[in-house]
Design a protein around this motif. Sequence first.
Motif, short mmCIF file in Angstrom:
data_model
loop_
_atom_site.label_atom_id
_atom_site.label_comp_id
_atom_site.label_asym_id
_atom_site.label_seq_id
_atom_site.Cartn_x
_atom_site.Cartn_y
_atom_site.Cartn_z
N HIS A 93 0.83 -1.37 0.00
CA HIS A 93 -0.06 0.04 -0.12
C HIS A 93 0.75 1.35 -0.12
O HIS A 93 2.00 1.30 0.39
N TYR A 94 0.23 2.41 -0.25
CA TYR A 94 1.19 3.50 -0.09
C TYR A 94 0.41 4.50 0.87
O TYR A 94 -0.64 4.89 0.76
N GLY A 95 1.14 4.91 1.90
CA GLY A 95 0.46 5.69 3.17
C GLY A 95 -0.30 5.00 3.95
O GLY A 95 -1.16 4.08 3.55
N GLU A 127 5.95 2.40 -7.36
CA GLU A 127 7.08 1.04 -6.81
C GLU A 127 6.13 -0.13 -6.64
O GLU A 127 6.64 -1.33 -6.61
N LEU A 128 4.78 -0.03 -6.40
CA LEU A 128 3.79 -1.05 -5.94
C LEU A 128 3.77 -1.89 -7.19
O LEU A 128 4.07 -3.37 -6.98
N ALA A 140 -1.47 -5.76 -4.00
CA ALA A 140 -1.09 -4.35 -3.66
C ALA A 140 -2.27 -3.47 -3.97
O ALA A 140 -3.24 -3.79 -5.00
N LEU A 141 -2.53 -2.39 -3.33
CA LEU A 141 -3.62 -1.38 -3.77
C LEU A 141 -2.93 -0.53 -4.67
O LEU A 141 -1.68 -0.01 -4.57
N ALA A 269 -4.49 -5.43 -6.98
CA ALA A 269 -3.88 -6.23 -7.84
C ALA A 269 -3.37 -7.38 -7.12
O ALA A 269 -2.62 -7.15 -6.02
N TRP A 270 -3.18 -8.62 -7.65
CA TRP A 270 -2.51 -9.73 -7.08
C TRP A 270 -1.89 -10.76 -8.00
O TRP A 270 -2.45 -10.70 -9.20
N ARG A 271 -0.76 -11.34 -7.77
CA ARG A 271 -0.19 -12.48 -8.48
C ARG A 271 -0.88 -13.68 -8.58
O ARG A 271 -1.20 -14.17 -7.46
#
Length: 294
Positions: A93-95, A127-128, A140-141, A269-271
């Motif tokens: 996530h960011y933040g 970077e996510l 990741a968001l 999103a996910w792998r």
Amino acid sequence: MELRHLRYFVAVADTLHFSRAAERLNLTQPALSRQIRDLEDELGVALLRRHGAQTTLTPAGARFFARSQEILAATERAVDDARAAARVLRFGHYGALWADYYAPALRAFVRRFPKRTLQPVELSPAELAVALRRGELDMALLGPVNDALRREFATRLLGAMPAMLAMGAGNPLAKRRVHALADLRAAEWVVWDERSFPGRGALLHEAAAAAGFKPRVVHTVDSLASIFMHATTSHAVGYVLPISKKFPHSGVVFAALKPPAIVFEMNVAWRRTAAASECLPELAELLATTPPAI
């Protein structure tokens, strides 16, 4: 030879385009070209033929491409197996605000999967996707996602949020709390940096084009604090998420946009090959349906 050399070569062989491969790897094209040349020098064979902008595989390159894919896939499986043993799910996530916003969904997930350990990883928006691609994250968001990301990862739209305008209290536009975007054609704008916040910078340009004008961009920034600073020290207008009000914003006034407005999307999103792949769709469902902490 290192695994990164195989990853670099596979990216070029997969796209047959150095610029697109460099973008996927978050490298500059000259740096990627040097790495490929180093690999070819070490192997003593040419793997690629370059004809201007066109790139093709040599016979040796085609065989090396197939074997490299097998090696990378085996390496990824080994890493996933090791992480599965620890039952750790790395959530990007960011933040901290986003982790707080989705905290009810994350708590619900932990209750449903008590043997899973959520490991939050905070990175910049740019970077996510890179970390997800490298296998450093399981999920990741992300903000807006394009077709390329949808092909590469499993994705789920979590919500769409109309942007708020942010401006200094001394800005004449601050006298109104609701604006039509078409009425702001003369305004000066602070725009999100596309390199740091992929997709966000384009939102204003696309919405303004639909409203019949080209925005006058005077500042490009990579943080909410920078938007607030420019808004309070000039007559520039920024566009921010509604939850931005939770940050300190002395001297900043917020206003709404009449529809059609600038809209921020939030996706996850996910792998598909992640060790925790069997439970990641359920986490995505919880993130999309659990009321957030507002």
